[in-house]
Design an enzyme around this catalytic site. Structure first.
Site, PDB file in Angstrom:
ATOM      1  N   CYS A   1      50.707  38.132  40.714  1.00  0.00           N
ATOM      2  CA  CYS A   1      50.313  39.333  39.974  1.00  0.00           C
ATOM      3  C   CYS A   1      51.090  40.581  40.406  1.00  0.00           C
ATOM      4  CB  CYS A   1      48.802  39.522  40.101  1.00  0.00           C
ATOM      5  SG  CYS A   1      48.113  40.533  38.779  1.00  0.00           S
TER       6      CYS A   1
ATOM      7  N   HIS B   1      45.514  34.282  40.083  1.00  0.00           N
ATOM      8  CA  HIS B   1      45.046  34.921  41.314  1.00  0.00           C
ATOM      9  C   HIS B   1      44.207  34.008  42.195  1.00  0.00           C
ATOM     10  CE1 HIS B   1      45.746  39.070  42.043  1.00  0.00           C
ATOM     11  NE2 HIS B   1      45.623  39.389  40.766  1.00  0.00           N
TER      12      HIS B   1
HETATM   13  N1  GLN Z   1      49.615  46.469  38.380  1.00  0.00           N
HETATM   14  C1  GLN Z   1      48.967  45.245  38.119  1.00  0.00           C
HETATM   15  C2  GLN Z   1      48.364  45.198  36.720  1.00  0.00           C
HETATM   16  O1  GLN Z   1      49.080  44.835  35.848  1.00  0.00           O
HETATM   17  C3  GLN Z   1      48.080  44.813  39.180  1.00  0.00           C
HETATM   18  C4  GLN Z   1      47.508  43.486  38.878  1.00  0.00           C
HETATM   19  C5  GLN Z   1      46.998  42.713  40.020  1.00  0.00           C
HETATM   20  O2  GLN Z   1      47.694  42.437  41.010  1.00  0.00           O
HETATM   21  N2  GLN Z   1      45.762  42.281  39.860  1.00  0.00           N
HETATM   22  O3  GLN Z   1      47.216  45.481  36.472  1.00  0.00           O
END
Ligand code: GLN
Length: 247
Positions: free
Chosen positions: A93, A193
């Site tokens: 992510c 995640h």
């Molecule tokens: N900046 C990221 C987003 O697109 C963060 C996402 C994450 O790591 N959960 O929201």
């Protein structure tokens, strides 16, 4: 044999317990009688990234990403050399976004990335949240990859990398082109995640297999008993609304 696992920014980039992936990698090595050393790499730490066999970077919110990007800037050439030397890297992510050219935040400001993966990310008007299931040609049977995503960024891949998987259920990279994650050499990025590797043991072994092959180990030994892991995988497929027999 002993493998070194570098956990990048364990304090800042650890949404949804992403560190579980590092634990899973180490445990799967230990179950095979291979020693695993986990080293946390925080901002400002002196670390030669090419000395690691595997690197992991989890997800973080925009605030953490902005902090981490400044430290990564100083590591750009070191990380690039490690990637070209086929060190294995999994980034999730926010970490995944930082490997690309840039991430444009909702307010229009850009967080510069490393440009190690040929992709860029732009925040969209909605967040893409939920259980996801995908199919990946990089993985052996059953070929499905399951996880949970929560991101506002839409990631678009350039010709320099390939999608890790095709979305069966969920959003993936951008909710438009059906791709999820990215692969370049031994670098893997994904939006999935949390406890990704415990419930995707074939993906964990893909990463470990590549790291071991790089060290000249021909085989990973006997398969592990992954019956619990596959049960979790099937439950996650169900949560994503995908029937494991049809996936
Ligand atoms: N900046 C990221 C987003 O697109 C963060 C996402 C994450 O790591 N959960 O929201």
């Amino acid at each position: 044999m002993r493998l070194r696992i570098g956990h990048m920014y364990p304090d800042l980039m650890n949404l949804y317990g992403d560190r579980g992936n590092v634990i899973a990698l180490a445990r799967r090595l230990q179950w095979r009688g291979i020693e695993a050393e986990i080293v946390g790499i925080a901002a400002g730490d002196a670390a030669a990234l090419g000395d690691f066999d595997l690197l992991f970077m989890g997800g973080g919110q925009d605030r953490e990403q902005a902090i981490v990007c400044r430290d990564l800037e100083a590591r750009r050439e070191d990380l690039r050399r490690a990637m070209e030397a086929d060190v294995v890297l999994l980034a999730v992510c926010g970490g995944y976004q930082l490997l690309g050219h840039y991430y444009r935040m909702p307010d229009g400001r850009e967080i510069p990335g490393l440009g190690i993966l040929d992709l860029h990310t732009e925040a969209g008007p909605t967040r893409m949240i939920g259980n996801a299931a995908c199919r990946s040609e990089y993985l052996p049977e059953p070929g499905t990859l399951v996880g949970f995503e929560n991101h506002g960024g839409r990631t678009y891949l350039g010709p320099g990398c390939a999608p890790l998987a095709t979305v069966l259920s969920g959003h993936g990279n951008n909710g438009e082109d059906g791709g999820e994650g990215a692969v370049y050499r031994n670098v893997f990025g994904t939006y999935l995640h949390g406890s990704l590797l415990p419930k995707n043991p074939h993906f964990a072994d893909l990463l470990l297999g590549r790291a071991l092959a790089r060290r000249g180990a021909g085989t990973m030994g006997d398969p592990l008993d992954d019956s619990l892991e596959w049960r979790a995988h099937r439950v996650a497929l169900g949560l994503a609304g995908v029937d494991g027999r049809e996936a």
